[in-house]
Design a protein around this motif. Structure first.
Motif, short mmCIF file in Angstrom:
data_model
loop_
_atom_site.label_atom_id
_atom_site.label_comp_id
_atom_site.label_asym_id
_atom_site.label_seq_id
_atom_site.Cartn_x
_atom_site.Cartn_y
_atom_site.Cartn_z
N GLY A 100 0.80 -1.22 0.00
CA GLY A 100 0.00 0.00 0.00
C GLY A 100 0.83 1.26 0.00
N GLU A 101 2.01 1.21 0.63
CA GLU A 101 2.89 2.39 0.71
C GLU A 101 3.93 2.42 -0.41
N GLY A 102 3.87 1.45 -1.32
CA GLY A 102 4.83 1.42 -2.42
C GLY A 102 6.24 1.12 -1.97
N ARG A 103 6.39 0.32 -0.94
CA ARG A 103 7.71 0.05 -0.38
C ARG A 103 8.33 -1.24 -0.90
N VAL A 104 7.66 -1.90 -1.82
CA VAL A 104 8.31 -3.00 -2.56
C VAL A 104 9.15 -2.34 -3.65
N VAL A 105 10.45 -2.54 -3.62
CA VAL A 105 11.35 -1.88 -4.57
C VAL A 105 11.57 -2.75 -5.80
N PHE A 106 11.78 -4.05 -5.58
CA PHE A 106 12.00 -4.98 -6.68
C PHE A 106 11.11 -6.20 -6.50
N ARG A 107 10.64 -6.74 -7.64
CA ARG A 107 9.81 -7.94 -7.62
C ARG A 107 10.34 -8.91 -8.67
N TYR A 108 10.30 -10.20 -8.35
CA TYR A 108 10.75 -11.19 -9.31
C TYR A 108 9.83 -11.24 -10.52
N VAL A 109 10.42 -11.36 -11.69
CA VAL A 109 9.68 -11.48 -12.94
C VAL A 109 9.64 -12.95 -13.33
N GLY A 110 8.47 -13.44 -13.74
CA GLY A 110 8.35 -14.85 -14.12
C GLY A 110 8.19 -15.73 -12.90
N ASP A 111 8.80 -16.91 -12.93
CA ASP A 111 8.67 -17.84 -11.81
C ASP A 111 9.29 -17.26 -10.55
N ASN A 112 8.61 -17.47 -9.44
CA ASN A 112 9.11 -17.05 -8.14
C ASN A 112 10.20 -18.03 -7.72
N PRO A 113 11.48 -17.60 -7.65
CA PRO A 113 12.57 -18.55 -7.46
C PRO A 113 12.72 -19.11 -6.06
N ASN A 114 12.09 -18.47 -5.07
CA ASN A 114 12.33 -18.90 -3.69
C ASN A 114 11.09 -18.89 -2.80
N GLY A 115 9.93 -18.64 -3.40
CA GLY A 115 8.69 -18.66 -2.62
C GLY A 115 8.41 -17.40 -1.84
N SER A 116 9.03 -16.29 -2.21
CA SER A 116 8.80 -15.03 -1.51
C SER A 116 7.35 -14.59 -1.62
#
Length: 225
Positions: A160-176
């Protein structure tokens, strides 16, 4: 203006040399900081690099969080100093309470080592301003405990606050959770991410030079402050 970037070395740190090299590529002075010394040597920013601090005993970052240097980092961050945590450094910043959440074993229980695409979700932090919003960058990912987890209320707050800076593209490699690869503090000065931008600063030695933008962003932040 000469920008001084401190790079911490803990017992078990692997990527301090690469982080210092990335700082120098951005034309900053890389200043070595030792885990047992609380003196930050007058630096303008701090990088907490990757590796296996204190052998990852107890859990990743749990012991490093109590190193004398981290008391000074926590104090400096509270006054607005930019701090970047990469991989194990991200884990340490979460353990220190500078960033919310925690990093746990990858969902597949295997160490992941690959070049990973990331989407830039926030380009207003001290470490991401050189990127276009929504840009996709390619940097290495290498971790066994890289699954970002937090309570639902914390995830909702970050989103909601836009505090996710980076997100994985495609398959989630580690289950985040929500494919989160990196987050920031409320003031945008402290950033942590699992992938390694310091390994992608030169197309000759990395998959791309996409990671250099993080260190150039820091230079802009300090010089223009």
């Amino acid at each position: 203006m000469s920008v001084r970037v401190g790079v911490i070395t803990f017992p078990g740190t692997l990527d301090d040399v690469d982080a210092a090299r990335a700082a120098r590529y951005a034309e900053a002075e890389a200043v070595p900081l030792w885990h047992g010394d609380p003196d930050l040597k007058g630096v303008d920013a701090v990088i907490v690099p990757g590796g296996f601090s204190y052998g990852d005993y107890l859990r990743c970052g749990a012991i490093a969080r109590f190193a004398p240097v981290m008391d000074s980092v926590i104090e400096a961050a509270g006054k607005g100093m930019p701090v970047l945590g990469i991989c194990n450094g991200f884990q340490i910043l979460c353990e220190a309470g500078l960033l919310p959440g925690a990093l746990i074993r990858n969902s597949g229980l295997h160490f992941v080592c690959k070049d990973q695409w990331l989407k830039v979700e926030n380009n207003t932090t001290a470490w991401s301003s050189r990127y276009e919003l929504g840009a996709e960058i390619l940097v290495p990912l290498k971790s066994g405990e890289g699954g970002y987890q937090a309570t639902q209320s914390t995830v909702d707050e970050l989103e909601g606050e836009g505090r996710v800076v980076f997100r994985y593209v495609g398959d989630n490699p580690n289950g985040s959770r929500d494919g989160i690869a990196g987050v920031t503090s409320a003031n945008g000065r402290v950033v942590g991410l699992m992938p390694h931008p310091e390994h992608a600063i030169d197309a000759l030695t990395g998959p791309t030079d996409d990671g250099l933008g993080m260190f150039l962003s820091l230079m802009d932040e300090v010089v223009n402050a």
